[in-house]
Scaffold this motif. Structure first.
Motif, PDB file in Angstrom:
ATOM      1  N   SER A   9       2.878  48.388   3.964  1.00  0.00           N
ATOM      2  CA  SER A   9       3.564  47.180   4.418  1.00  0.00           C
ATOM      3  C   SER A   9       3.403  46.061   3.399  1.00  0.00           C
ATOM      4  O   SER A   9       2.434  46.011   2.644  1.00  0.00           O
ATOM      5  CB  SER A   9       2.987  46.731   5.768  1.00  0.00           C
ATOM      6  N   GLY A  10       4.381  45.157   3.394  1.00  0.00           N
ATOM      7  CA  GLY A  10       4.307  44.019   2.487  1.00  0.00           C
ATOM      8  C   GLY A  10       5.640  43.726   1.828  1.00  0.00           C
ATOM      9  O   GLY A  10       6.671  44.299   2.184  1.00  0.00           O
ATOM     10  N   ILE A  11       5.621  42.816   0.865  1.00  0.00           N
ATOM     11  CA  ILE A  11       6.834  42.424   0.151  1.00  0.00           C
ATOM     12  C   ILE A  11       7.217  43.516  -0.844  1.00  0.00           C
ATOM     13  O   ILE A  11       6.407  43.947  -1.655  1.00  0.00           O
ATOM     14  CB  ILE A  11       6.629  41.088  -0.588  1.00  0.00           C
ATOM     15  N   GLN A  12       8.458  43.973  -0.773  1.00  0.00           N
ATOM     16  CA  GLN A  12       8.979  45.007  -1.658  1.00  0.00           C
ATOM     17  C   GLN A  12      10.073  44.402  -2.544  1.00  0.00           C
ATOM     18  O   GLN A  12      10.808  43.515  -2.107  1.00  0.00           O
ATOM     19  CB  GLN A  12       9.594  46.154  -0.853  1.00  0.00           C
ATOM     20  N   VAL A  38      19.564  48.625   1.540  1.00  0.00           N
ATOM     21  CA  VAL A  38      18.272  49.109   2.008  1.00  0.00           C
ATOM     22  C   VAL A  38      18.388  49.203   3.524  1.00  0.00           C
ATOM     23  O   VAL A  38      18.705  48.218   4.191  1.00  0.00           O
ATOM     24  CB  VAL A  38      17.135  48.144   1.626  1.00  0.00           C
ATOM     25  N   VAL A  39      18.175  50.404   4.045  1.00  0.00           N
ATOM     26  CA  VAL A  39      18.364  50.605   5.481  1.00  0.00           C
ATOM     27  C   VAL A  39      17.062  51.027   6.164  1.00  0.00           C
ATOM     28  O   VAL A  39      16.155  51.562   5.521  1.00  0.00           O
ATOM     29  CB  VAL A  39      19.458  51.663   5.764  1.00  0.00           C
ATOM     30  N   VAL A  55      20.913  47.952   8.318  1.00  0.00           N
ATOM     31  CA  VAL A  55      20.846  47.404   6.963  1.00  0.00           C
ATOM     32  C   VAL A  55      19.963  46.168   6.986  1.00  0.00           C
ATOM     33  O   VAL A  55      20.254  45.197   7.686  1.00  0.00           O
ATOM     34  CB  VAL A  55      22.256  47.041   6.436  1.00  0.00           C
ATOM     35  N   ILE A  56      18.870  46.192   6.221  1.00  0.00           N
ATOM     36  CA  ILE A  56      17.969  45.046   6.184  1.00  0.00           C
ATOM     37  C   ILE A  56      18.092  44.261   4.877  1.00  0.00           C
ATOM     38  O   ILE A  56      17.578  43.156   4.767  1.00  0.00           O
ATOM     39  CB  ILE A  56      16.511  45.482   6.392  1.00  0.00           C
ATOM     40  N   LEU A  57      18.773  44.847   3.897  1.00  0.00           N
ATOM     41  CA  LEU A  57      19.005  44.136   2.634  1.00  0.00           C
ATOM     42  C   LEU A  57      20.235  44.699   1.952  1.00  0.00           C
ATOM     43  O   LEU A  57      20.385  45.913   1.849  1.00  0.00           O
ATOM     44  CB  LEU A  57      17.795  44.282   1.705  1.00  0.00           C
ATOM     45  N   HIS A  58      21.114  43.826   1.518  1.00  0.00           N
ATOM     46  CA  HIS A  58      22.324  44.240   0.802  1.00  0.00           C
ATOM     47  C   HIS A  58      22.315  43.575  -0.573  1.00  0.00           C
ATOM     48  O   HIS A  58      22.242  42.350  -0.677  1.00  0.00           O
ATOM     49  CB  HIS A  58      23.572  43.827   1.583  1.00  0.00           C
ATOM     50  N   GLU A 118      16.087  41.791  -5.703  1.00  0.00           N
ATOM     51  CA  GLU A 118      15.925  41.073  -4.446  1.00  0.00           C
ATOM     52  C   GLU A 118      14.673  41.591  -3.768  1.00  0.00           C
ATOM     53  O   GLU A 118      14.218  42.712  -4.041  1.00  0.00           O
ATOM     54  CB  GLU A 118      17.146  41.278  -3.548  1.00  0.00           C
ATOM     55  N   THR A 119      14.075  40.785  -2.913  1.00  0.00           N
ATOM     56  CA  THR A 119      12.863  41.200  -2.204  1.00  0.00           C
ATOM     57  C   THR A 119      13.091  41.220  -0.700  1.00  0.00           C
ATOM     58  O   THR A 119      13.998  40.566  -0.186  1.00  0.00           O
ATOM     59  CB  THR A 119      11.687  40.254  -2.516  1.00  0.00           C
ATOM     60  N   PHE A 120      12.276  41.993  -0.025  1.00  0.00           N
ATOM     61  CA  PHE A 120      12.300  42.038   1.436  1.00  0.00           C
ATOM     62  C   PHE A 120      10.919  42.459   1.920  1.00  0.00           C
ATOM     63  O   PHE A 120      10.115  42.991   1.148  1.00  0.00           O
ATOM     64  CB  PHE A 120      13.362  43.025   1.945  1.00  0.00           C
TER      65      PHE A 120
END
Length: 242
Positions: free
Chosen positions: A6-9, A39-40, A56-59, A87-89
């Motif tokens: 877990s954490g910032i990717q 990113v799904v 989808v959590i990041l496009h 980009e980060t998520f």
């Protein structure tokens, strides 16, 4: 599969000129390159043993603009020969895999170092090639055990999922499908992943089917590429299948 805890990717996308099949050369620039990456997320229901629909959590998308007349979109930097964006998520996963925390960072641009790493890596590839070619199933099981254990954990495999996985890895009890032959290593290059902690050799003959896929391949009615990502533990000279 690339998220180990877990954490910032951070997702980084690198764009380079494509191959022109007519001229049999690389394009001089990116031209109208357009790239999108999603990113799904899928949640696994341990009771029903089913996955949810993808969310989808990041496009990510390369910057484009629309022509008001034709209504078509085009890349806004067509003259470039390279374009990088990221980009980060934040990811929340129920596991913490520490393998790469104990792996060497091998990334380099030095030609001599790249040659050295490639030669060392070829030793590991040749050993695996022999296992595949001679259908040494028990050695194959030992080889992939830790990788498959990690895969099962990250994909939340149920018992039925694990059985299906075995069927995917072995066809009629064979590593390499009947009628297929392992191909020699040729026309390949070294590639780095995970900030230099994972390395692999990929087939690199421009314009040919299978380019950029694993150099560990077999040929029969078609061609099949096999998984081949490696890391080297700190204070070790041995490459291990990741």
């Amino acid at each position: 599969m690339s998220i180990s805890k877990s954490g910032i990717q951070t997702i980084e996308v690198r764009m380079y000129p494509s191959y022109n099949r007519e001229t049999q050369e690389l394009e001089p620039s990116l031209k109208n390159a357009q790239v999108t990456v999603d990113v799904v997320k899928r949640e696994y229901n341990t009771v029903k043993e089913t996955y949810s629909e993808e969310e989808v959590i990041l496009h990510l998308a390369a910057p484009t603009e629309k022509n008001e007349v034709s209504k078509k979109t085009k890349f806004i930097y067509p003259e470039l020969t390279e374009y990088i964006f990221d980009e980060t998520f934040e990811a929340l996963v129920p596991y913490d895999i520490k393998i790469l925390e104990k792996a060497q960072n091998l990334i380099t641009t030095d030609p001599e170092e790249i040659k050295k790493i490639t030669e060392e890596l070829l030793i590991a590839y040749n050993e695996i090639w022999q296992i595949y070619d001679q259908n040494k199933v028990s050695q194959y099981a030992d080889l992939i055990y830790n990788k498959e254990k990690r895969t099962a954990q990250q994909l939340f495999f149920s018992e039925s999922d694990s059985k299906k996985r075995v069927e995917q890895l072995l066809t009629s009890g064979r590593i390499v499908k009947e009628g297929y032959k392992m191909m020699p290593f040729e026309d390949f290059k070294l590639r780095f992943y995970a900030n230099g902690k994972i390395v692999t050799l990929v087939y690199d003959e421009i314009g040919q089917v299978g380019r950029n896929k694993s150099v560990l391949r077999s040929k029969g009615d078609s061609r099949k590429s096999y998984y081949s990502l490696f890391y080297k533990p700190i204070n070790s000279d041995e490459f291990i299948l990741y």
